[in-house]
Enzyme design. Structure first.
Site: not given
Ligand code: GRF
Length: 218
Positions: A13, A91, A93, A110, A144, A146, A175
């Site tokens: 985090g 993490m 989908i 990403h 889709e 990433d 980031e």
């Protein structure tokens, strides 16, 4: 009006913390409502509690399948009525149902210069390829993996002697600056997804905005 934001995370985090710090400093017009995780032990949830932000775990272990789990996730998120949902190291989908539910109001970061290195182990793969540069990308989330429309990228160099850890640290520094900036754009209404195309200040963005941060160059 401030933007109501829910963050999804699975791990440490640090991006969540950077966003929370910017919000607390008054640099971001957002209300950080909650951190939600698939992992009850995620350190990111601990950070949220320390900051006095709601911390919620929705563990896949408690649900029979992916679609039931994602529906529970939607309920957990929607109790906060968010304007924007931010994936910061989540993490798993998502189901198509969840992605459609948050269409145009879900961002992800990403750790690569997409479309290069979709998926996992991006730092390892960049090093193995001898890539001269690496970085991170903010994009809208679509079905889709990433692969959603790109918003912004920050480049970092790959330096001689880099290990996966040193490179990951450099990308993280980028980031922590890129994500709050892009979130701020969305929250202030500058950034929008219109018919699948990213718009910044009312004009279609044909390429992601490129950023370079001084403290992520060494
Ligand atoms: C970041 O590198 C982000 O790009 C990726 O997951 C990582 C999360 O790191 N999606 P942290 O939990 O924010 O420290």
């Amino acid at each position: 009006m401030t933007h109501r934001v829910v963050v999804l995370l699975s791990g440490s985090g640090s991006n969540f913390a950077a966003i929370a710090t910017a919000a607390r400093a008054g640099d971001l017009p957002i209300d950080l409502m909650a951190a939600v995780s698939d992992r009850p032990a995620a350190f990111g949830l601990e950070r949220a509690r320390t900051l006095g932000i709601d911390a919620i775990a929705v563990s896949p272990k408690d649900y029979p399948d992916r679609s039931t789990h994602d529906r529970a996730l939607i309920s957990a998120i929607d109790q906060y009525d968010p304007d924007l949902v931010i994936c910061a190291g989540y993490m798993r989908i998502f189901t198509a149902e969840l992605v459609h539910h948050y269409a145009g109001r879900m961002l992800n970061i990403h750790p690569s210069l997409l479309p290069a290195y979709k998926g996992l182990n991006t730092h390892r793969r960049a090093l193995d390829d001898g890539a001269p540069k690496h970085g991170c990308t903010v994009h809208y989330v679509t079905e889709e993996l990433d692969g959603g429309p790109l918003v912004g990228q920050a480049e970092v160099p790959v330096l001689p002697g880099d290990t996966e850890d040193t490179l990951a640290n450099r990308v993280h520094r980028a980031e922590h600056q890129l994500y709050p900036e892009m979130i701020g754009w969305h929250a202030s209404g500058r950034l929008r997804l219109v018919s699948g195309i990213v718009h910044l200040d009312g004009a279609a963005l044909l390429e992601p905005v490129r950023r370079s941060y001084k403290n992520a160059q060494d």
